[in-house]
Write a protein that holds these residues in place. Structure first.
Motif, PDB file in Angstrom:
ATOM      1  N   THR A  38       0.846  -1.192   0.000  1.00  0.00           N
ATOM      2  CA  THR A  38       0.000   0.000   0.000  1.00  0.00           C
ATOM      3  C   THR A  38       0.884   1.245   0.000  1.00  0.00           C
ATOM      4  O   THR A  38       2.093   1.164   0.245  1.00  0.00           O
ATOM      5  CB  THR A  38      -0.905   0.045   1.244  1.00  0.00           C
ATOM      6  N   VAL A  39       0.266   2.387  -0.233  1.00  0.00           N
ATOM      7  CA  VAL A  39       0.987   3.660  -0.182  1.00  0.00           C
ATOM      8  C   VAL A  39       1.664   3.822   1.176  1.00  0.00           C
ATOM      9  O   VAL A  39       2.843   4.193   1.255  1.00  0.00           O
ATOM     10  CB  VAL A  39       0.034   4.850  -0.436  1.00  0.00           C
ATOM     11  N   ASN A  40       0.926   3.553   2.243  1.00  0.00           N
ATOM     12  CA  ASN A  40       1.483   3.734   3.582  1.00  0.00           C
ATOM     13  C   ASN A  40       2.660   2.799   3.841  1.00  0.00           C
ATOM     14  O   ASN A  40       3.633   3.192   4.492  1.00  0.00           O
ATOM     15  CB  ASN A  40       0.404   3.539   4.647  1.00  0.00           C
ATOM     16  N   ALA A  49       7.015  11.042   3.010  1.00  0.00           N
ATOM     17  CA  ALA A  49       5.655  11.472   3.339  1.00  0.00           C
ATOM     18  C   ALA A  49       4.669  10.704   2.463  1.00  0.00           C
ATOM     19  O   ALA A  49       4.986  10.334   1.328  1.00  0.00           O
ATOM     20  CB  ALA A  49       5.509  12.972   3.099  1.00  0.00           C
ATOM     21  N   GLN A  50       3.486  10.495   2.990  1.00  0.00           N
ATOM     22  CA  GLN A  50       2.471   9.746   2.253  1.00  0.00           C
ATOM     23  C   GLN A  50       2.133  10.432   0.930  1.00  0.00           C
ATOM     24  O   GLN A  50       1.975   9.778  -0.097  1.00  0.00           O
ATOM     25  CB  GLN A  50       1.221   9.561   3.130  1.00  0.00           C
ATOM     26  N   GLN A  56       4.890   9.496  -6.348  1.00  0.00           N
ATOM     27  CA  GLN A  56       5.882   8.608  -6.962  1.00  0.00           C
ATOM     28  C   GLN A  56       5.211   7.340  -7.490  1.00  0.00           C
ATOM     29  O   GLN A  56       5.507   6.873  -8.593  1.00  0.00           O
ATOM     30  CB  GLN A  56       6.988   8.246  -5.958  1.00  0.00           C
ATOM     31  N   LEU A  57       4.296   6.765  -6.714  1.00  0.00           N
ATOM     32  CA  LEU A  57       3.595   5.551  -7.144  1.00  0.00           C
ATOM     33  C   LEU A  57       2.725   5.831  -8.367  1.00  0.00           C
ATOM     34  O   LEU A  57       2.637   4.993  -9.272  1.00  0.00           O
ATOM     35  CB  LEU A  57       2.762   4.980  -5.997  1.00  0.00           C
ATOM     36  N   ALA A  58       2.102   6.986  -8.420  1.00  0.00           N
ATOM     37  CA  ALA A  58       1.286   7.349  -9.584  1.00  0.00           C
ATOM     38  C   ALA A  58       2.151   7.445 -10.838  1.00  0.00           C
ATOM     39  O   ALA A  58       1.757   6.981 -11.921  1.00  0.00           O
ATOM     40  CB  ALA A  58       0.558   8.662  -9.333  1.00  0.00           C
ATOM     41  N   THR A  59       3.344   8.019 -10.707  1.00  0.00           N
ATOM     42  CA  THR A  59       4.259   8.113 -11.843  1.00  0.00           C
ATOM     43  C   THR A  59       4.680   6.724 -12.312  1.00  0.00           C
ATOM     44  O   THR A  59       4.731   6.453 -13.518  1.00  0.00           O
ATOM     45  CB  THR A  59       5.496   8.959 -11.476  1.00  0.00           C
TER      46      THR A  59
END
Length: 112
Positions: A38-40, A49-50, A56-59
């Protein structure tokens, strides 16, 4: 005007953009072995930071190297080997088309 630009597929271009950041390269290492996070979880492991982690995950997802699924309010990310493989194959084809090494010359025999 002619250019010598390399013709890249959208997949190859996305891969290069996604992996252009050292932080994103380090994030990708977290997904080894089919790991799903997960993001967290990524934020905690990377000490980010979340909100920065989400970006970064979206990219990485937009670049085709990660895929995601939603379970209720939680989004899980994992590597997308099929899309990564396609992008790498496209990149190799493009680079071979423009930049392949010259054929090896026959070895010289010297004086006989």
């Amino acid at each position: 005007m002619a250019t010598n630009a390399i013709e890249l597929s959208d997949e190859a271009r996305g891969l290069l953009k996604a992996l252009a950041s050292e932080t994103r390269q380090q994030i990708m290492a977290l997904f080894v072995g089919g790991m799903e996070l997960t993001v967290n979880e990524v934020a905690e492991r990377m000490s980010l930071a979340q909100s920065a982690t989400s970006t970064q995950l979206a990219t990485l997802r937009d670049g085709g190297v990660l895929t995601s699924r939603r379970e209720w309010k939680t989004v899980y990310y994992r590597a997308d080997p099929a899309r990564i493989g396609k992008a790498l194959s496209d990149l190799q084809i493009s680079l071979n088309a423009c930049c392949s090494p010259p054929p090896e010359e026959a070895p010289s025999r010297g004086c006989e």
